[in-house]
Design a protein around this motif. Structure first.
Motif, PDB file in Angstrom:
ATOM      1  N   UNK A 310       0.781  -1.230   0.000  1.00  0.00           N
ATOM      2  CA  UNK A 310       0.000   0.000   0.000  1.00  0.00           C
ATOM      3  C   UNK A 310       0.812   1.279   0.000  1.00  0.00           C
ATOM      4  N   UNK A 311       1.812   1.388   0.878  1.00  0.00           N
ATOM      5  CA  UNK A 311       2.577   2.626   0.975  1.00  0.00           C
ATOM      6  C   UNK A 311       3.409   2.839  -0.283  1.00  0.00           C
ATOM      7  N   UNK A 312       4.051   1.783  -0.774  1.00  0.00           N
ATOM      8  CA  UNK A 312       4.841   1.928  -2.000  1.00  0.00           C
ATOM      9  C   UNK A 312       3.965   2.358  -3.162  1.00  0.00           C
ATOM     10  N   UNK A 313       2.841   1.695  -3.353  1.00  0.00           N
ATOM     11  CA  UNK A 313       1.962   2.062  -4.459  1.00  0.00           C
ATOM     12  C   UNK A 313       1.500   3.509  -4.337  1.00  0.00           C
ATOM     13  N   UNK A 314       1.165   3.935  -3.117  1.00  0.00           N
ATOM     14  CA  UNK A 314       0.695   5.311  -2.920  1.00  0.00           C
ATOM     15  C   UNK A 314       1.790   6.319  -3.263  1.00  0.00           C
TER      16      UNK A 314
END
Length: 414
Positions: A310-314
């Motif tokens: 989630x954090x990487x994609x965001x």
């Protein structure tokens, strides 16, 4: 002082919103970033993929990450429903570069670092400020937003572009009815924090560990944080976890009793704080951008927490969207095609992680068994766990994975 007009307004100051605002503001465009909660604020999702290195480098934050005291993460490990541990997937065994190490972060500190960096790069940043509505003209083009500031005053802000980073609230997608929920991934997460949970020695001490329960109806995450604290969470289907069962705290402990790989790690640990609950519905939006607006992070779509994407994609979406906005102003083109032109290639890469999630939730699948059957795919699986989903095709990996799953299904039916 908040102005009445900006080139770009970014809604939501999580990783996607902060990275987008930083990129746009750094280009010299007037940028407003608003967040409804006060900073610092709690957020789950502490485990970073190694590929977060590149957007963080773009934002000039690598040195600050190293100095912040976050737990270093060098691996991912899986534990079967029998308690059998897979060999850890060490990132540096696959790639010796510095970017193969990453971090387990306290999101209150990490997100505040991103928020402050956006402000340093020129964004006008305001927390405790709520989005009330997004304003369109008769041609369905963005003309501004309506907000309530920290003093309770409602006001209209004019702008040419809105970047929606409102997370699972996904304000524009809900307003325009663009969300489609995946009925096969309607999950609930129940979690808390523990002091003195048992960690492995050496390089695997900061590993994210994914542990199945005996029935494989649920799984636990084990995410070591700094200061001796570990995030422990249980995820399962909504119907299984909630319907006809007791309070979430009791469900958490019932599932813990069914997790042979986790129980020994918590025998002498102390729980800190309350049990928390969140619905983790997987969804995608049918339209990712329009004239004057674009979605990033969970506002665009949410897969599943299992691989900590989630954090990487965001962050990656925020950087890509920010670049598209900057280019759009230079070209005098703020159309849907310009602002969302990056989304197709991004989602082509995301499909591989979606397939890995689907395999994980197939009860017959075992990552340990698959690695024994197809050891030649270990590097590619490690790539996916690192977050390298945009470089090359993983078609053969998933063909062989399907074969492994079908073989396991046949054996279980005998």
């Amino acid at each position: 002082m908040m102005k009445s007009s900006y080139d770009c307004v970014v809604i939501g100051a999580g990783p996607g919103g902060c990275s987008a605002a930083a990129i746009v503001a750094q280009s010299g465009l007037s940028t407003l970033l608003i967040e409804r909660e006060p900073f610092p604020r709690f957020h789950v999702g502490e485990s970073l993929m190694p590929e977060t290195y590149w957007p963080l480098q773009r934002l000039g934050l690598i040195d600050r990450m190293k100095e912040a005291g976050f737990q270093v993460k060098k691996s991912v490990q899986f534990v079967s429903h029998h308690g059998n541990e897979s060999a850890p997937f060490f990132f540096r065994q696959h790639d010796m570069r510095e970017c193969s190490d990453t971090w387990q972060v306290e999101r209150s500190e990490f997100d505040k670092m991103l928020f402050d960096r956006a402000e340093e790069l020129g964004a006008d940043c305001h927390d405790q400020t709520r989005l009330l509505d997004v304003r369109f003209d008769d041609m369905q083009k963005i003309v501004g937003v309506r907000i309530r500031d920290r003093d309770g005053n409602e006001r209209d802000i004019d702008c040419s572009v809105v970047i929606d980073a409102t997370g699972q609230q996904s304000f524009i997608a809900n307003k325009l009815k663009l969300k489609e929920v995946n009925p096969d991934l309607r999950k609930v997460a129940i979690w808390s924090y523990y002091r003195d949970a048992v960690r492995d020695e050496g390089d695997n001490g900061g590993a994210t560990i994914i542990l199945n329960t005996e029935s494989k109806e649920s799984w636990f995450w084990f995410i070591p944080l700094s200061r001796g604290i570990t995030s422990i969470g249980c995820v399962g289907d909504t119907d299984y976890m909630i319907k006809g069962r007791a309070k979430p705290e009791q469900v958490f402990y019932e599932e813990l009793e069914r997790c042979p790989g986790l129980k020994p790690r918590l025998e002498n640990a102390t729980r800190l704080g309350d049990i928390r609950v969140a619905k983790e519905f997987s969804y995608m939006t049918t339209q990712h951008a329009g004239d004057g607006w674009v979605l990033v992070g969970d506002a665009l779509g949410f897969i599943d927490p299992v691989y900590s994407s989630g954090v990487y994609f965001a962050l990656e979406m925020g950087v890509r969207a920010g670049d598209a906005v900057v280019e759009g102003f230079k070209k005098n083109d703020l159309s849907a095609a310009q602002l969302g032109g990056w989304t197709e290639s991004f989602l082509e890469g995301v499909q591989w992680l979606r397939k890995l999630v689907a395999a994980f939730y197939t009860k017959e699948f075992s990552i340990g068994r698959f690695m024994k059957e197809y050891p030649e795919h270990r590097g590619r699986v490690t790539d996916l766990l690192i977050g390298r989903i945009f470089d090359e095709s993983a078609e053969q990996l998933f063909k062989d994975m399907d074969t492994s799953i079908e073989k396991a299904k046949m054996e279980s039916a005998m």
